[in-house]
Motif scaffolding. Structure first.
Motif, short mmCIF file in Angstrom:
data_model
loop_
_atom_site.label_atom_id
_atom_site.label_comp_id
_atom_site.label_asym_id
_atom_site.label_seq_id
_atom_site.Cartn_x
_atom_site.Cartn_y
_atom_site.Cartn_z
N LEU A 157 -5.69 20.74 6.73
CA LEU A 157 -5.83 20.51 5.12
C LEU A 157 -4.73 19.70 4.86
O LEU A 157 -5.14 18.90 3.87
CB LEU A 157 -5.55 21.82 4.52
N SER A 158 -3.56 19.63 5.19
CA SER A 158 -2.51 18.56 4.73
C SER A 158 -2.77 17.29 5.00
O SER A 158 -2.72 16.33 4.30
CB SER A 158 -1.07 19.12 5.50
N ASP A 159 -3.46 17.13 6.37
CA ASP A 159 -4.02 15.86 6.79
C ASP A 159 -5.00 15.18 5.74
O ASP A 159 -4.99 14.23 5.31
CB ASP A 159 -4.50 15.82 7.96
N ALA A 160 -5.99 16.19 5.38
CA ALA A 160 -7.07 15.80 4.65
C ALA A 160 -6.57 15.61 3.10
O ALA A 160 -6.97 14.43 2.62
CB ALA A 160 -7.91 17.01 4.23
N ILE A 161 -5.55 16.04 2.72
CA ILE A 161 -5.01 15.96 1.25
C ILE A 161 -4.36 14.67 1.42
O ILE A 161 -4.37 13.62 0.36
CB ILE A 161 -4.14 17.03 0.99
N ARG A 162 -3.42 14.20 2.25
CA ARG A 162 -2.98 13.08 2.50
C ARG A 162 -3.87 11.72 2.48
O ARG A 162 -3.42 10.78 2.06
CB ARG A 162 -2.09 13.00 3.78
N MET A 163 -5.04 11.96 3.05
CA MET A 163 -5.94 10.94 3.01
C MET A 163 -6.62 10.71 1.62
O MET A 163 -7.03 9.53 1.47
CB MET A 163 -6.93 11.30 3.94
N LEU A 164 -6.46 11.50 0.72
CA LEU A 164 -6.67 11.50 -0.73
C LEU A 164 -5.92 10.54 -1.60
O LEU A 164 -6.14 10.18 -2.69
CB LEU A 164 -7.04 12.80 -1.23
N GLU A 165 -4.62 10.43 -1.15
CA GLU A 165 -3.43 9.74 -1.85
C GLU A 165 -3.96 8.40 -2.11
O GLU A 165 -4.63 7.55 -1.30
CB GLU A 165 -2.27 9.79 -1.11
N LYS A 166 -3.57 7.78 -3.02
CA LYS A 166 -3.77 6.46 -3.54
C LYS A 166 -2.65 5.57 -3.21
O LYS A 166 -1.60 5.99 -3.07
CB LYS A 166 -4.09 6.45 -5.11
N PRO A 167 -2.98 4.45 -3.07
CA PRO A 167 -1.72 3.29 -2.65
C PRO A 167 -1.03 3.14 -3.89
O PRO A 167 -1.49 3.21 -5.00
CB PRO A 167 -2.63 2.23 -2.24
N LEU A 168 0.37 2.99 -3.84
CA LEU A 168 1.05 2.77 -4.77
C LEU A 168 0.88 1.18 -5.28
O LEU A 168 0.70 0.48 -4.28
CB LEU A 168 2.62 3.17 -4.87
N PRO A 169 1.11 0.93 -6.34
CA PRO A 169 1.17 -0.68 -6.84
C PRO A 169 2.30 -1.25 -6.10
O PRO A 169 3.54 -0.80 -6.29
CB PRO A 169 0.95 -0.68 -8.20
N VAL A 170 2.05 -2.53 -5.74
CA VAL A 170 3.28 -3.33 -5.05
C VAL A 170 3.94 -4.12 -6.47
O VAL A 170 2.78 -5.08 -7.01
CB VAL A 170 2.80 -4.25 -4.29
N PRO A 171 5.06 -4.27 -6.85
CA PRO A 171 5.41 -4.92 -7.92
C PRO A 171 5.29 -6.49 -7.76
O PRO A 171 5.48 -7.00 -6.61
CB PRO A 171 6.98 -4.86 -7.85
N GLY A 172 4.88 -7.27 -8.85
CA GLY A 172 4.40 -8.53 -8.65
C GLY A 172 3.10 -8.89 -8.23
O GLY A 172 2.83 -9.92 -8.05
N LYS A 173 2.28 -7.86 -7.72
CA LYS A 173 0.88 -8.08 -7.07
C LYS A 173 0.08 -7.52 -8.09
O LYS A 173 0.26 -6.55 -8.59
CB LYS A 173 0.62 -7.77 -5.78
N ARG A 174 -0.98 -8.09 -8.13
CA ARG A 174 -2.24 -7.32 -8.93
C ARG A 174 -3.44 -7.29 -8.21
O ARG A 174 -3.84 -7.29 -7.43
CB ARG A 174 -2.43 -8.33 -10.16
#
Length: 82
Positions: free
Chosen positions: A65-82
């Motif tokens: 379940l922990s692995d499944a929840i981690r797979m749902l995480e969204k990537p954090l935006p990288v400063p200076g990139k769009r």
């Protein structure tokens, strides 16, 4: 602990074991007393083992379940990139 039908079936199993494996006939009362002995002395050992097995199974599912929840995480935006 056991219902009457369960107790009777277990006692009969013990009687049959003694007859077939040990070539010794025992009565119903003897079989029930032996059942009581096994229940009191070995029962807790098997019960505790069952709890450990259940805990291990549950922990394995929690890891899944922990692995499944981690797979749902969204990537954090990288400063200076769009």
């Amino acid at each position: 602990m056991f219902s009457k039908p369960e107790r009777a079936a277990l006692a009969e199993t013990i009687r049959r074991y003694f007859a077939e494996e040990l070539d010794q006939e025992i009565g119903g009362l003897q079989a029930e007393l032996f059942l009581d002995f096994l229940t009191e002395t070995l029962g807790p050992v098997f019960y505790n083992r069952g709890l450990l097995d259940a805990e291990a199974a549950m922990l394995g599912k929690m890891d899944d379940l922990s692995d499944a929840i981690r797979m749902l995480e969204k990537p954090l935006p990288v400063p200076g990139k769009r």
